[in-house]
Scaffold this motif. Structure first.
Motif, PDB file in Angstrom:
ATOM      1  N   LEU A  18       0.831  -1.200   0.000  1.00  0.00           N
ATOM      2  CA  LEU A  18       0.000   0.000   0.000  1.00  0.00           C
ATOM      3  C   LEU A  18       0.869   1.256   0.000  1.00  0.00           C
ATOM      4  CD1 LEU A  18      -2.819   1.352   0.312  1.00  0.00           C
ATOM      5  CD2 LEU A  18      -2.434   1.213   2.772  1.00  0.00           C
ATOM      6  N   LEU A  19       1.876   1.298   0.851  1.00  0.00           N
ATOM      7  CA  LEU A  19       2.761   2.463   0.908  1.00  0.00           C
ATOM      8  C   LEU A  19       3.564   2.626  -0.378  1.00  0.00           C
ATOM      9  CD1 LEU A  19       4.024   2.170   4.592  1.00  0.00           C
ATOM     10  CD2 LEU A  19       2.291   3.726   3.671  1.00  0.00           C
ATOM     11  N   TRP A  20       4.049   1.527  -0.959  1.00  0.00           N
ATOM     12  CA  TRP A  20       4.748   1.599  -2.223  1.00  0.00           C
ATOM     13  C   TRP A  20       3.825   2.118  -3.325  1.00  0.00           C
ATOM     14  CZ3 TRP A  20       9.446   0.820  -4.502  1.00  0.00           C
ATOM     15  CH2 TRP A  20      10.476   0.400  -3.679  1.00  0.00           C
ATOM     16  N   SER A  21       2.595   1.645  -3.355  1.00  0.00           N
ATOM     17  CA  SER A  21       1.651   2.057  -4.400  1.00  0.00           C
ATOM     18  C   SER A  21       1.327   3.541  -4.286  1.00  0.00           C
ATOM     19  CB  SER A  21       0.373   1.227  -4.309  1.00  0.00           C
ATOM     20  OG  SER A  21       0.661  -0.120  -4.529  1.00  0.00           O
ATOM     21  N   ILE A  22       1.137   4.016  -3.079  1.00  0.00           N
ATOM     22  CA  ILE A  22       0.877   5.444  -2.894  1.00  0.00           C
ATOM     23  C   ILE A  22       2.065   6.262  -3.375  1.00  0.00           C
ATOM     24  CG2 ILE A  22       0.572   7.230  -1.130  1.00  0.00           C
ATOM     25  CD1 ILE A  22      -1.122   5.155   0.426  1.00  0.00           C
ATOM     26  N   GLN A  23       3.273   5.808  -3.049  1.00  0.00           N
ATOM     27  CA  GLN A  23       4.464   6.526  -3.486  1.00  0.00           C
ATOM     28  C   GLN A  23       4.625   6.481  -5.004  1.00  0.00           C
ATOM     29  OE1 GLN A  23       5.899   8.366  -1.430  1.00  0.00           O
ATOM     30  NE2 GLN A  23       7.717   9.002  -2.516  1.00  0.00           N
ATOM     31  N   ILE A  24       4.296   5.354  -5.618  1.00  0.00           N
ATOM     32  CA  ILE A  24       4.359   5.249  -7.087  1.00  0.00           C
ATOM     33  C   ILE A  24       3.417   6.252  -7.725  1.00  0.00           C
ATOM     34  CG2 ILE A  24       3.724   3.744  -9.028  1.00  0.00           C
ATOM     35  CD1 ILE A  24       4.903   1.416  -7.395  1.00  0.00           C
ATOM     36  N   LEU A  25       2.225   6.412  -7.167  1.00  0.00           N
ATOM     37  CA  LEU A  25       1.260   7.352  -7.727  1.00  0.00           C
ATOM     38  C   LEU A  25       1.674   8.796  -7.476  1.00  0.00           C
ATOM     39  CD1 LEU A  25      -2.070   5.525  -6.831  1.00  0.00           C
ATOM     40  CD2 LEU A  25      -1.002   5.751  -9.085  1.00  0.00           C
ATOM     41  N   ARG A  26       2.344   9.059  -6.370  1.00  0.00           N
ATOM     42  CA  ARG A  26       2.772  10.429  -6.054  1.00  0.00           C
ATOM     43  C   ARG A  26       3.955  10.868  -6.913  1.00  0.00           C
ATOM     44  NH1 ARG A  26       4.841  11.130  -0.847  1.00  0.00           N
ATOM     45  NH2 ARG A  26       4.942  13.328  -1.347  1.00  0.00           N
ATOM     46  N   VAL A  27       4.960  10.014  -7.048  1.00  0.00           N
ATOM     47  CA  VAL A  27       6.206  10.394  -7.702  1.00  0.00           C
ATOM     48  C   VAL A  27       6.101  10.303  -9.218  1.00  0.00           C
ATOM     49  CG1 VAL A  27       8.657   9.805  -7.910  1.00  0.00           C
ATOM     50  CG2 VAL A  27       7.557   9.761  -5.686  1.00  0.00           C
ATOM     51  N   ARG A  28       5.358   9.332  -9.726  1.00  0.00           N
ATOM     52  CA  ARG A  28       5.122   9.126 -11.160  1.00  0.00           C
ATOM     53  C   ARG A  28       6.386   8.776 -11.948  1.00  0.00           C
ATOM     54  NH1 ARG A  28      -0.104  11.143 -12.790  1.00  0.00           N
ATOM     55  NH2 ARG A  28      -1.051  12.238 -11.055  1.00  0.00           N
ATOM     56  N   LEU A  29       7.332   8.091 -11.322  1.00  0.00           N
ATOM     57  CA  LEU A  29       8.498   7.611 -12.055  1.00  0.00           C
ATOM     58  C   LEU A  29       8.267   6.219 -12.618  1.00  0.00           C
ATOM     59  CD1 LEU A  29      11.438   8.788  -9.754  1.00  0.00           C
ATOM     60  CD2 LEU A  29      10.693   9.753 -11.943  1.00  0.00           C
ATOM     61  N   MET A  30       7.272   5.554 -12.106  1.00  0.00           N
ATOM     62  CA  MET A  30       6.908   4.227 -12.591  1.00  0.00           C
ATOM     63  C   MET A  30       5.492   4.315 -13.163  1.00  0.00           C
ATOM     64  SD  MET A  30       8.513   1.981  -9.514  1.00  0.00           S
ATOM     65  CE  MET A  30       8.327   0.395 -10.261  1.00  0.00           C
ATOM     66  N   PRO A  31       5.084   3.331 -13.941  1.00  0.00           N
ATOM     67  CA  PRO A  31       3.750   3.399 -14.553  1.00  0.00           C
ATOM     68  C   PRO A  31       2.640   3.513 -13.507  1.00  0.00           C
ATOM     69  CG  PRO A  31       5.029   1.653 -15.545  1.00  0.00           C
ATOM     70  CD  PRO A  31       5.829   2.161 -14.396  1.00  0.00           C
ATOM     71  N   ARG A  32       1.695   4.364 -13.821  1.00  0.00           N
ATOM     72  CA  ARG A  32       0.569   4.606 -12.914  1.00  0.00           C
ATOM     73  C   ARG A  32      -0.247   3.334 -12.682  1.00  0.00           C
ATOM     74  NH1 ARG A  32      -2.950   9.396 -11.792  1.00  0.00           N
ATOM     75  NH2 ARG A  32      -5.006   8.492 -11.446  1.00  0.00           N
ATOM     76  N   GLY A  33      -0.330   2.487 -13.689  1.00  0.00           N
ATOM     77  CA  GLY A  33      -1.083   1.241 -13.574  1.00  0.00           C
ATOM     78  C   GLY A  33      -0.537   0.324 -12.492  1.00  0.00           C
ATOM     79  N   LEU A  34       0.773   0.361 -12.279  1.00  0.00           N
ATOM     80  CA  LEU A  34       1.377  -0.455 -11.230  1.00  0.00           C
ATOM     81  C   LEU A  34       0.924   0.020  -9.856  1.00  0.00           C
ATOM     82  CD1 LEU A  34       3.384  -2.741 -10.588  1.00  0.00           C
ATOM     83  CD2 LEU A  34       5.149  -0.986 -10.462  1.00  0.00           C
ATOM     84  N   GLY A  35       0.850   1.326  -9.675  1.00  0.00           N
ATOM     85  CA  GLY A  35       0.365   1.860  -8.411  1.00  0.00           C
ATOM     86  C   GLY A  35      -1.101   1.538  -8.175  1.00  0.00           C
ATOM     87  N   VAL A  36      -1.902   1.661  -9.217  1.00  0.00           N
ATOM     88  CA  VAL A  36      -3.330   1.346  -9.097  1.00  0.00           C
ATOM     89  C   VAL A  36      -3.516  -0.146  -8.829  1.00  0.00           C
ATOM     90  CG1 VAL A  36      -5.516   1.304 -10.356  1.00  0.00           C
ATOM     91  CG2 VAL A  36      -4.037   3.303 -10.513  1.00  0.00           C
ATOM     92  N   LEU A  68       0.906 -11.266  -4.697  1.00  0.00           N
ATOM     93  CA  LEU A  68       1.809 -10.241  -4.182  1.00  0.00           C
ATOM     94  C   LEU A  68       3.211 -10.392  -4.759  1.00  0.00           C
ATOM     95  CD1 LEU A  68       0.666 -10.054  -0.475  1.00  0.00           C
ATOM     96  CD2 LEU A  68       0.123  -8.512  -2.338  1.00  0.00           C
ATOM     97  N   THR A  69       3.651 -11.628  -4.945  1.00  0.00           N
ATOM     98  CA  THR A  69       4.957 -11.851  -5.559  1.00  0.00           C
ATOM     99  C   THR A  69       4.963 -11.368  -7.000  1.00  0.00           C
ATOM    100  OG1 THR A  69       5.316 -13.754  -4.132  1.00  0.00           O
ATOM    101  CG2 THR A  69       6.697 -13.597  -6.080  1.00  0.00           C
ATOM    102  N   GLY A  70       3.875 -11.586  -7.703  1.00  0.00           N
ATOM    103  CA  GLY A  70       3.772 -11.076  -9.073  1.00  0.00           C
ATOM    104  C   GLY A  70       3.888  -9.566  -9.122  1.00  0.00           C
ATOM    105  N   TRP A  71       3.227  -8.881  -8.199  1.00  0.00           N
ATOM    106  CA  TRP A  71       3.311  -7.415  -8.162  1.00  0.00           C
ATOM    107  C   TRP A  71       4.737  -6.974  -7.860  1.00  0.00           C
ATOM    108  CZ3 TRP A  71       4.758  -3.508  -4.927  1.00  0.00           C
ATOM    109  CH2 TRP A  71       4.339  -2.241  -5.272  1.00  0.00           C
TER     110      TRP A  71
END
Length: 85
Positions: A18-36, A68-71
């Protein structure tokens, strides 16, 4: 006692993703779909944890750990790709 540790592990992994996903959506250095996808995966896992479904059984735990391992592997692939650029 073993099931109690399984629940602690499952909850901890859900919070971490959850914390990683929120950070992915905030920083936008990785694809947004991964965070979602991480947010959806975490939400489903937490609902299953609190609804009383046995995810510490053999089948439930396999599904939980596999998803979770896949993610995590997909996120690692994006991190490795960014490190090469």
């Amino acid at each position: 006692l073993n099931h109690a540790f399984d629940y602690v592990f499952n909850f901890g992994v859900c919070i971490a993703i959850l914390l990683w996903s929120i950070q992915i959506l905030r920083v936008r250095l990785m694809p947004r779909g991964l965070g979602v996808a991480g947010l959806i995966l975490t939400a489903v896992a937490l609902v299953l944890l609190y609804s009383g479904m046995s995810i510490v059984g053999l089948v439930g735990f396999r599904i939980f750990v596999f998803s979770l391992t896949g993610w995590i592997l997909i996120a690692a692939g994006f991190l490795l790709r960014q490190g090469r650029q």
